[in-house]
Scaffold this active site. Structure first.
Site, PDB file in Angstrom:
ATOM      1  N   LYS A  26       0.835  -1.193   0.000  1.00 17.49           N
ATOM      2  CA  LYS A  26       0.000   0.000   0.000  1.00 17.49           C
ATOM      3  C   LYS A  26       0.874   1.249   0.000  1.00 17.49           C
ATOM      4  O   LYS A  26       0.642   2.194  -0.768  1.00 17.49           O
ATOM      5  CB  LYS A  26      -0.926  -0.012   1.213  1.00 17.49           C
ATOM      6  N   ARG A  96      -3.333   2.957   8.520  1.00 10.71           N
ATOM      7  CA  ARG A  96      -3.640   1.818   7.644  1.00 10.71           C
ATOM      8  C   ARG A  96      -2.513   0.804   7.623  1.00 10.71           C
ATOM      9  O   ARG A  96      -1.348   1.153   7.572  1.00 10.71           O
ATOM     10  CB  ARG A  96      -3.868   2.326   6.218  1.00 10.71           C
ATOM     11  N   GLY A 105      -8.229  -6.609   3.579  1.00  7.00           N
ATOM     12  CA  GLY A 105      -9.146  -6.648   4.714  1.00  7.00           C
ATOM     13  C   GLY A 105      -8.714  -7.531   5.869  1.00  7.00           C
ATOM     14  O   GLY A 105      -9.428  -7.657   6.847  1.00  7.00           O
ATOM     15  N   MET A 107      -6.050  -7.206   7.803  1.00  7.09           N
ATOM     16  CA  MET A 107      -5.532  -6.443   8.940  1.00  7.09           C
ATOM     17  C   MET A 107      -6.401  -5.194   9.113  1.00  7.09           C
ATOM     18  O   MET A 107      -7.387  -5.023   8.443  1.00  7.09           O
ATOM     19  CB  MET A 107      -4.073  -6.111   8.709  1.00  7.09           C
ATOM     20  N   ARG A 356      -3.293  -1.230  -6.308  1.00  5.99           N
ATOM     21  CA  ARG A 356      -2.531  -2.470  -6.169  1.00  5.99           C
ATOM     22  C   ARG A 356      -2.907  -3.360  -7.329  1.00  5.99           C
ATOM     23  O   ARG A 356      -3.951  -3.164  -7.963  1.00  5.99           O
ATOM     24  CB  ARG A 356      -2.852  -3.161  -4.847  1.00  5.99           C
ATOM     25  N   HIS A 478     -15.149  -7.212   0.523  1.00  7.28           N
ATOM     26  CA  HIS A 478     -14.105  -8.196   0.817  1.00  7.28           C
ATOM     27  C   HIS A 478     -14.576  -9.608   0.507  1.00  7.28           C
ATOM     28  O   HIS A 478     -13.802 -10.449   0.056  1.00  7.28           O
ATOM     29  CB  HIS A 478     -13.673  -8.096   2.279  1.00  7.28           C
ATOM     30  N   SER A 802      11.859 -43.772 -14.718  1.00  8.23           N
ATOM     31  CA  SER A 802      10.709 -42.942 -14.386  1.00  8.23           C
ATOM     32  C   SER A 802      10.567 -42.936 -12.872  1.00  8.23           C
ATOM     33  O   SER A 802      10.464 -43.996 -12.247  1.00  8.23           O
ATOM     34  CB  SER A 802       9.449 -43.500 -15.045  1.00  8.23           C
ATOM     35  N   GLY A 804       8.909 -42.976  -9.612  1.00  8.14           N
ATOM     36  CA  GLY A 804       7.595 -43.249  -9.034  1.00  8.14           C
ATOM     37  C   GLY A 804       7.575 -42.574  -7.678  1.00  8.14           C
ATOM     38  O   GLY A 804       7.888 -43.173  -6.657  1.00  8.14           O
ATOM     39  N   ASP A 807       5.640 -43.993  -4.318  1.00  9.49           N
ATOM     40  CA  ASP A 807       6.359 -44.974  -3.517  1.00  9.49           C
ATOM     41  C   ASP A 807       7.685 -44.415  -3.013  1.00  9.49           C
ATOM     42  O   ASP A 807       8.098 -44.690  -1.893  1.00  9.49           O
ATOM     43  CB  ASP A 807       6.615 -46.251  -4.338  1.00  9.49           C
ATOM     44  N   CYS A 869       6.314 -40.203 -12.822  1.00 10.58           N
ATOM     45  CA  CYS A 869       4.940 -40.623 -13.068  1.00 10.58           C
ATOM     46  C   CYS A 869       4.122 -40.675 -11.790  1.00 10.58           C
ATOM     47  O   CYS A 869       3.011 -41.157 -11.766  1.00 10.58           O
ATOM     48  CB  CYS A 869       4.906 -41.956 -13.803  1.00 10.58           C
ATOM     49  N   TYR A 889      10.543 -35.400 -18.972  1.00  7.88           N
ATOM     50  CA  TYR A 889       9.097 -35.197 -19.008  1.00  7.88           C
ATOM     51  C   TYR A 889       8.469 -35.451 -17.639  1.00  7.88           C
ATOM     52  O   TYR A 889       9.085 -36.081 -16.768  1.00  7.88           O
ATOM     53  CB  TYR A 889       8.443 -36.109 -20.051  1.00  7.88           C
TER      54      TYR A 889
END
Ligand code: ADP
Ligand code: MG
Ligand code: MG
Length: 915
Positions: A26, A96, A105, A107, A356, A478, A802, A804, A807, A869, A889
């Site tokens: 602000k 403020r 809103g 605070m 803002r 708000h 890959s 997992g 697990d 994955c 990937y």
């Protein structure tokens, strides 16, 4: 010497955006506006460092602060030509809050500070407006009483105690609006407010302006740690260590007559993102009246009011409206983003009080970002960075089925219409307070939180609800603001509703709706229905998945497609999907998946009659029996793969061999066991004994994964045969196939070697039979810590990895996901863990193992392809991490593919690297 106070006002400010961490959002915005030549009432900002000091030193202030504040206050007095505490010419202040990240809103703010029994008389003479002076005074006493002295509702059914006194007074006087009070009424309110403060809190309201000032400063700093601020920080990932700044600013008055007013506006529509000026205002009012949603405000322009009969600012004050439009442009150009602004008009003069970056729905964020690229305001990369990947799913949310809505209309189920404050469709049971919303939702209910006006205290309840309905407050209340940010459906300012917290009823015309009854909200139109209204998929889904809409018919779809195209240009990570069935795969492809990263073959085992063959295999005592059963499974499994390969049309398909422990496939109830016994012509006892023998104490760590295929190679053999036969057939039919066979739960390279031998042997056999060959890969999941730390050995055999991570998270933490519920919630709530590692990848632990795995694996085999994955493959933070450790990937469920694409693009942009 440290500097604790930054001045803004006149035509120059010391702070600004570059000092945001010190002066807060602000304070930075106010300073920027001053430097842009926009009219802002003068004031100063006490820095966030003072807040940190305040908390570290038992609410004390650093040396020198008082002097700095006094000096700055003198400058404000000079510019305003008034004096703080002066009996004849009193300067009034607003105190403020303002943190680095905006927390609307959450605070506290105190307005009209500096008034007492003496200065109020001075103000009244000075302005020649006694009504105005006492209106300010009663507001001040109530705000100060609430924020600084702490007079709050005593029960969850009670409304704000000051508001209750006002309501009582209105009833007694037979008026409905604040502006209808007489001066005597206002004086009486001040007296009653002071009385209730005295009687309930046993404190006398402070008369000394200096005492008031420091009381308010302390209260604003303290409000950093009120319940709602803490809850908001948790939801939005704002660190507690940041602290808030305090802005002390000269008051300007919107409540000084009908040539004055106050308002809030967005430079674009915050719900839809459209490039139209959007706002609300009230004449003869102070800011809190609009923001807190006590009175329902008026639309700012003609366009927004549509064919409504109410006045609008554009008509009432055309010059001020034009000035606002100019400021709108200056601000958008300066910040290159949509702004949320607050303004006050005092006797025909416009003052800006805040700017803002505007909170918006994910939907609006997406729309505005795409538009701004088209307008040349921002780049594609900036647009991509502005859309929250998780929020992107809002575009895929259902809407009400128009036919069902029409039916509801015909059946007279539309009970009221409010403001369309947060788009989407929501249905749920009515509850009347945030606490109930939370506890009902925890019990699995879908609820709609119904409030007269929501206060920031309600955020946890709002979060738990499907939708929010209020009878007061506007688009910028708000309630609406926070709802939009959460992605909640919200209808605000629904004035026709008479809401009774104590009776727990909504009365509207002749209808009464009780707690627990269903209502439905259309957040796009503001309509409220009784009962449940059926929903329909979003436009994007109708174009992509259902094909019930043409791409050119939907602007939303076209913008969506454009953004995703930019994302694809920017990202480096591939995005695949976890899918076991052709239908799922087709959905994922429509969302942009580039292959299948995980096909769980066991899902194919459960359907229809297959499960019988699976059970027969498990129950068999010898290899002959098993092979006989597997022979029945082979054609079924093969046809599954044919379907999948066809849909994937030449894209890679990663197929995992059987993973779960065998007992998961066996019947549980006595009846089912009897049936199986009859079918297989074996005794009930024998099957029961088999089931008992397969029982495991720790199934997660038991006989599963590659351990099954090693002890029963015929299972892997059958699966490999099904894969290769299907692949050869599809390939012979003219469609390219890229199978990748993935061996689960490998911990030692020998395990993988044994399984790979089986796969390669079967491949050779099948290729011989079909007179065909094709490229395939054999790789492994890395989901056991030992596999990660011996990844170089494993990569001698594995052609891809890959991770997992489901697990791998279990085995790294040594906790089972099924049992973790008992303590993990506690861990997260008490900050022992920052987040649930099953939802978001644990970068320091599990991530470290991944890093080691990638490094060692590629040392052995430089072109090793590595993916993920686990569930994490669709979680934005985890996707970004995967980019950083250099995976090729991620693979995630079909509906998360777009989320992953965007997250991957964001990280690539952040790392400054492009494809
Ligand atoms: P929030 O953090 O809730 O946005 P603010 O500090 O913006 O709180 O204050 C709430 C409202 O008080 C503002 O919307 C504005 O209308 C009013 N207000 C704040 N400062 C002043 C001021 N100097 N003069 C007049 N009104 C003010
Ligand atoms: Mg504000
Ligand atoms: Mg696993």
């Amino acid at each position: 010497m440290a500097k604790y106070v930054y001045f803004f006002g006149g035509d120059k400010a010391e702070g600004g955006e570059s000092l945001r961490n010190l002066v807060g959002g602000k304070g930075a915005g106010l300073a920027d506006m001053v430097n842009l030549g926009i009219p802002v009432p003068p004031g100063f900002t006490i820095t966030t460092e003072v807040c940190t000091y305040f908390y570290d030193n038992d609410t004390a202030y650093p040396d020198g602060l008082k002097e700095e504040v006094a000096a700055s206050l003198r400058k404000v007095e000079e510019i305003m030509g008034m004096k703080f505490g002066d009996p004849k010419n009193p300067l009034l202040l607003s105190i403020r809050s303002g943190a680095r990240a905006s927390m609307p809103g959450m605070m506290d703010t105190v307005l009209n500070l500096g008034l007492n029994e003496t200065t109020v008389k001075g103000l009244s003479v000075l302005t020649n407006n006694e009504w105005f002076a006492y209106d300010c005074y009663r507001r001040f006493v109530a705000m100060y009483g609430d924020v600084v002295l702490g007079l709050k509702p005593q029960t969850k059914e009670e409304h704000d105690p000051f508001e209750e006194i006002i309501d009582e007074k209105k009833k007694a006087r037979g008026v409905t609006l604040d502006v209808e009070f007489t001066v005597e009424d206002l004086k009486d309110l001040v007296a009653r407010f002071k009385d209730i403060i005295q009687s309930r809190l046993d404190v006398t309201f402070p008369e000394d302006p200096e005492e008031q000032l420091w009381g308010a400063i302390g209260a604003v700093f303290s409000s950093w740690n009120n319940d709602r601020a803490i809850a908001y920080r948790k939801l939005n990932g704002i660190p507690a260590s940041w602290g808030t700044a305090v802005n002390v600013q000269s008051m300007v008055f919107g409540n000084i007559g009908m040539d004055s007013g106050t308002g809030v506006a967005f430079t674009r529509n915050p719900a839809t993102g459209e490039n139209v000026f959007y706002g609300e205002y009230l004449l003869n009012a102070q800011g809190e009246d609009v923001v807190a949603g006590i009175r329902t405000p008026l639309p700012i322009n003609k366009m927004q009011k549509g064919n409504g009969s109410m006045p609008c600012l554009e008509e009432e004050m055309p010059e001020r409206y034009a000035e606002l439009l100019k400021i709108r442009q200056i601000l958008e150009k300066n910040y290159r983003d949509m702004q949320d602004i607050e303004f006050t008009i005092q006797k025909g003069k416009l003052w800006m009080l805040q700017t803002r970056s505007g909170k918006r729905t994910a939907f609006a964020a997406f729309k505005a970002a795409v538009d701004m690229v088209k307008e040349g305001l921002i780049t594609k990369e900036e647009a991509l960075m502005r859309v929250d990947p998780e929020g992107l799913n809002q575009i895929l949310r259902p809407i009400f089925d128009p036919k069902e809505k029409e039916k509801a209309l015909k059946e007279d189920k539309l009970i009221a219409k409010g403001l369309n404050a947060g788009p989407g469709a929501a249905t749920g049971k009515v509850v009347f307070n945030a606490e109930d919303a939370e506890s009902w939702a925890a019990g699995g209910e879908q609820v709609i939180l119904v409030r007269i006006d929501t206060s920031p205290e309600d955020i946890r309840g709002m979060n738990a609800a499907q939708g929010i309905l209020t009878s007061r407050g506007g688009m910028t209340s708000h309630a609406a603001l926070v709802a939009r940010q959460m992605g909640k459906v919200c209808v605000a300012g629904c004035v026709a509703l008479d809401i009774d917290y104590k009776e727990k009823t909504i009365t509207v015309k002749d209808k009464k709706i009780k707690e627990g009854e269903y209502i439905s909200l259309d957040g796009a139109t503001g309509e409220v229905f009784v009962g449940q209204v059926k929903t329909l998929p979003s436009e994007v889904l109708r174009v992509l998945i259902d094909k019930t809409m043409k791409p050119e018919e939907s602007t939303i779809y076209k913008d969506f497609e454009l953004l995703m195209q930019w994302a694809d240009e920017a990202r480096k990570l591939g995005v695949r999907t976890n899918a076991d069935q052709p239908g799922q795969a087709a959905v994922a492809l429509a969302f942009g998946a580039e292959g299948i990263g995980l096909c769980r073959t066991e899902h194919m085992f459960f359907e229809g009659e297959r499960i019988e063959a699976v059970r027969e295999m498990i129950v068999s005592e010898d290899i002959e029996g098993r092979e006989k059963a597997l022979a029945k499974l082979l054609p079924i499994q093969k046809s599954d793969f044919v379907g999948l390969f066809k849909v994937m049309n030449g894209l890679p398909v990663t197929i995992r061999t059987l993973d779960p422990p065998l007992h998961e496939f066996l019947p549980r109830t006595e009846k089912e066991i009897h049936e199986l016994a009859d079918k297989m012509d074996i005794s009930f006892e024998k099957i029961s004994a088999k089931i008992a023998s397969l029982h495991e104490a720790n199934p997660m760590l038991g006989h599963r994964g590659c351990r099954l295929g090693i002890v029963f190679p015929e299972i892997t053999e059958m699966q490999a045969r099904a894969i290769f036969e299907a692949a050869c057939e599809v390939k012979n039919g003219g469609i390219d196939v890229k199978p990748e066979i993935m061996i689960p739960l490998v911990g030692h390279v020998n395990e993988l070697r044994l399984q790979k031998d089986v796969v390669d042997r079967v491949a050779g056999e099948v290729f011989g039979e079909y007179g065909a060959t094709l490229d395939y890969k054999v790789g492994t999941m890395i989901e056991i810590p030992r596999a990660a730390i011996t990844a170089d050995e494993i990569a001698e055999v594995a052609e891809f990895f890959s991770f997992g991570t489901n697990d791998l998270t279990q085995t790294t933490f040594g906790m089972s996901r099924d049992d973790a519920g008992k303590f993990l919630g506690y861990y997260v709530a008490n900050d022992i863990l920052e987040y649930d590692p099953f939802q978001r990848l644990d970068e320091h632990g599990v991530g470290k193992l991944m890093q080691i795995g990638v490094e060692l694996g590629r040392k052995q085999r430089p072109d090793l392809k590595v993916g993920i994955c686990g569930e994490h493959g669709g979680e934005p933070n985890s996707v970004k991490f995967c980019h950083r450790v250099g995976l090729n990937y991620v693979s995630c469920s079909p509906y998360r593919v777009t989320v992953a694409r965007l997250a991957a693009a964001q990280e690539a942009i952040k790392q400054g690297s492009n494809k």
